[in-house]
Scaffold this active site. Structure first.
Site, mmCIF file in Angstrom:
data_model
loop_
_atom_site.group_PDB
_atom_site.id
_atom_site.type_symbol
_atom_site.label_atom_id
_atom_site.label_comp_id
_atom_site.label_asym_id
_atom_site.label_seq_id
_atom_site.Cartn_x
_atom_site.Cartn_y
_atom_site.Cartn_z
ATOM 1 N N MET A 95 -5.112 55.694 -36.693
ATOM 2 C CA MET A 95 -4.003 56.321 -35.977
ATOM 3 C C MET A 95 -3.787 55.722 -34.594
ATOM 4 O O MET A 95 -2.657 55.516 -34.156
ATOM 5 C CB MET A 95 -4.239 57.826 -35.855
ATOM 6 C CG MET A 95 -4.148 58.583 -37.162
ATOM 7 S SD MET A 95 -2.486 58.543 -37.891
ATOM 8 C CE MET A 95 -1.598 59.606 -36.757
ATOM 9 N N ASP A 104 -11.402 51.815 -26.920
ATOM 10 C CA ASP A 104 -12.414 52.207 -27.897
ATOM 11 C C ASP A 104 -13.775 51.781 -27.358
ATOM 12 O O ASP A 104 -13.868 51.119 -26.319
ATOM 13 C CB ASP A 104 -12.147 51.592 -29.274
ATOM 14 C CG ASP A 104 -12.580 52.533 -30.409
ATOM 15 O OD1 ASP A 104 -13.737 52.998 -30.365
ATOM 16 O OD2 ASP A 104 -11.769 52.805 -31.302
ATOM 17 N N VAL A 107 -9.859 60.158 -31.624
ATOM 18 C CA VAL A 107 -11.210 59.852 -32.097
ATOM 19 C C VAL A 107 -11.517 60.694 -33.335
ATOM 20 O O VAL A 107 -10.732 61.577 -33.705
ATOM 21 C CB VAL A 107 -12.246 60.101 -30.973
ATOM 22 C CG1 VAL A 107 -11.931 59.227 -29.765
ATOM 23 C CG2 VAL A 107 -12.295 61.566 -30.558
ATOM 24 N N GLU A 145 -12.611 63.428 -36.127
ATOM 25 C CA GLU A 145 -12.410 64.883 -36.085
ATOM 26 C C GLU A 145 -13.732 65.656 -36.037
ATOM 27 O O GLU A 145 -14.082 66.402 -36.962
ATOM 28 C CB GLU A 145 -11.596 65.317 -37.317
ATOM 29 C CG GLU A 145 -10.151 64.878 -37.302
ATOM 30 C CD GLU A 145 -9.298 65.751 -36.387
ATOM 31 O OE1 GLU A 145 -8.647 66.677 -36.883
ATOM 32 O OE2 GLU A 145 -9.303 65.501 -35.165
ATOM 33 N N LYS A 173 -14.898 64.949 -29.544
ATOM 34 C CA LYS A 173 -13.652 65.167 -28.815
ATOM 35 C C LYS A 173 -13.908 65.780 -27.437
ATOM 36 O O LYS A 173 -13.289 65.381 -26.441
ATOM 37 C CB LYS A 173 -12.709 66.039 -29.645
ATOM 38 C CG LYS A 173 -12.164 65.311 -30.880
ATOM 39 C CD LYS A 173 -11.145 66.149 -31.617
ATOM 40 C CE LYS A 173 -10.613 65.434 -32.845
ATOM 41 N NZ LYS A 173 -9.815 64.234 -32.533
ATOM 42 N N SER A 185 -5.608 67.289 -36.143
ATOM 43 C CA SER A 185 -4.740 67.966 -37.108
ATOM 44 C C SER A 185 -5.212 69.382 -37.392
ATOM 45 O O SER A 185 -4.532 70.129 -38.095
ATOM 46 C CB SER A 185 -4.720 67.179 -38.424
ATOM 47 O OG SER A 185 -6.029 67.132 -38.973
ATOM 48 N N HIS A 206 -0.024 66.168 -32.162
ATOM 49 C CA HIS A 206 -0.425 65.696 -33.488
ATOM 50 C C HIS A 206 0.632 64.825 -34.151
ATOM 51 O O HIS A 206 1.672 65.313 -34.585
ATOM 52 C CB HIS A 206 -0.754 66.901 -34.381
ATOM 53 C CG HIS A 206 -1.145 66.534 -35.771
ATOM 54 N ND1 HIS A 206 -0.873 67.333 -36.862
ATOM 55 C CD2 HIS A 206 -1.786 65.440 -36.270
ATOM 56 C CE1 HIS A 206 -1.321 66.740 -37.958
ATOM 57 N NE2 HIS A 206 -1.876 65.602 -37.623
ATOM 58 N N GLU A 211 3.565 67.558 -33.802
ATOM 59 C CA GLU A 211 3.272 68.959 -33.495
ATOM 60 C C GLU A 211 2.724 69.043 -32.071
ATOM 61 O O GLU A 211 1.762 68.353 -31.722
ATOM 62 C CB GLU A 211 2.230 69.514 -34.467
ATOM 63 C CG GLU A 211 2.749 69.707 -35.879
ATOM 64 C CD GLU A 211 1.669 70.162 -36.836
ATOM 65 O OE1 GLU A 211 1.949 71.047 -37.662
ATOM 66 O OE2 GLU A 211 0.545 69.621 -36.779
ATOM 67 N N ASN A 261 0.410 71.375 -41.877
ATOM 68 C CA ASN A 261 -0.693 71.412 -42.839
ATOM 69 C C ASN A 261 -0.827 72.753 -43.542
ATOM 70 O O ASN A 261 -1.321 72.817 -44.669
ATOM 71 C CB ASN A 261 -2.006 71.034 -42.157
ATOM 72 C CG ASN A 261 -2.175 69.537 -42.062
ATOM 73 O OD1 ASN A 261 -1.538 68.792 -42.801
ATOM 74 N ND2 ASN A 261 -3.009 69.074 -41.149
#
Length: 254
Positions: A14, A33, A98, A100, A105, A127, A148, A160, A198
């Site tokens: 992503m 990164d 990064v 999930e 996070k 998400s 999102h 979102e 979702n």
């Protein structure tokens, strides 16, 4: 708040596309990164997306190849790859992309809180995970928001914008405006499992999985039926494989 410079932390599937979206909208963006090889992969993804987009315009004769080459150089020139935080001192909007995992996070948010200016908004591409929990790792929970993107970020227009327990209205409005600035369609929602899309997607896909199990229809046939009917751009099982979903998840994660 107008965003002049953005940052993306996490140059994976992503992250590279998110950075490309921002650069294609005319903004400078830092792509970070932990290792250079991951940064390089994100930059290559951005290059591939840019080449595909501009190549399509050339094919449609909307621009010349010379114009495509020039525009591609400009877009990619706006993306700065890095493994450190030195370039984050003047960032207005930072997005973490990064893995999930809440612990990861929160660690990123703690770092972003320390290296970005006080006015900067700190956003998560999650998400499903709690925005409020991520905000606890910062000294500015009012400036933490969910942001999102959907896969592939270069093509999907929806974003979102998720409100945490302490997210201010000013932050929400600024995030909505930034989504529009990068040519996306924002939808606002409060924090809830699965947010908006979702929750809807999980309900629909669950019904398809149920019918497949009851009638023992091959998954390839199910996907073909869905795509042939133009109900979705890809079948649910192909999508599940692409995104790494498991049938045991409480809700899907894109």
């Amino acid at each position: 708040m107008y965003v002049f410079k953005a940052a993306v932390v996490g140059a994976g599937t992503m992250g590279g596309e998110i950075a490309q979206v921002i650069a294609a909208a005319g903004l400078d963006v830092v792509l970070k990164d932990v290792e250079q090889k991951f940064v390089d992969q994100g930059l290559e993804k951005a290059r591939q997306v840019t080449q595909t987009q501009l190549g399509g315009l050339v094919k449609k004769e909307k621009i010349t190849q010379e114009q495509a080459d020039s525009q591609g150089k400009e877009i990619l020139g706006r993306i700065a790859g890095t493994t450190g935080y030195d370039a984050f001192g003047d960032v207005d909007f930072a997005i973490e992309a990064v893995p999930e995992r809440m612990q990861v996070k929160q660690a990123v948010f703690e770092e972003l809180d320390a290296v970005t200016p006080g006015h900067a908004i700190l956003a998560s591409n999650t998400s499903a995970l709690s925005i409020s929990e991520m905000a606890e790792a910062t000294s500015r929970p009012d400036k933490v928001v969910g942001f999102h993107f959907f896969y592939p970020a270069s093509m999907m227009r929806l974003i979102e914008v998720i409100e945490g327990d302490e997210t201010s209205e000013e932050t929400m409005q600024s995030a909505v405006e930034f989504a529009q600035q990068i040519r996306k369609q924002p939808i606002r929602c409060v924090e809830a499992p699965g947010f908006v899309v979702n929750r809807i997607l999980n309900s629909a896909v669950s019904e398809i999985w149920k019918v497949r199990d009851e009638e023992d229809v091959p998954v390839e046939e199910v996907d073909k039926i869905v795509t042939d009917a133009k109900a979705a751009p890809m079948g649910p099982f192909f999508l599940a494989d692409l995104l790494g979903w498991t049938r045991s998840c409480t809700w899907p994660s894109t």
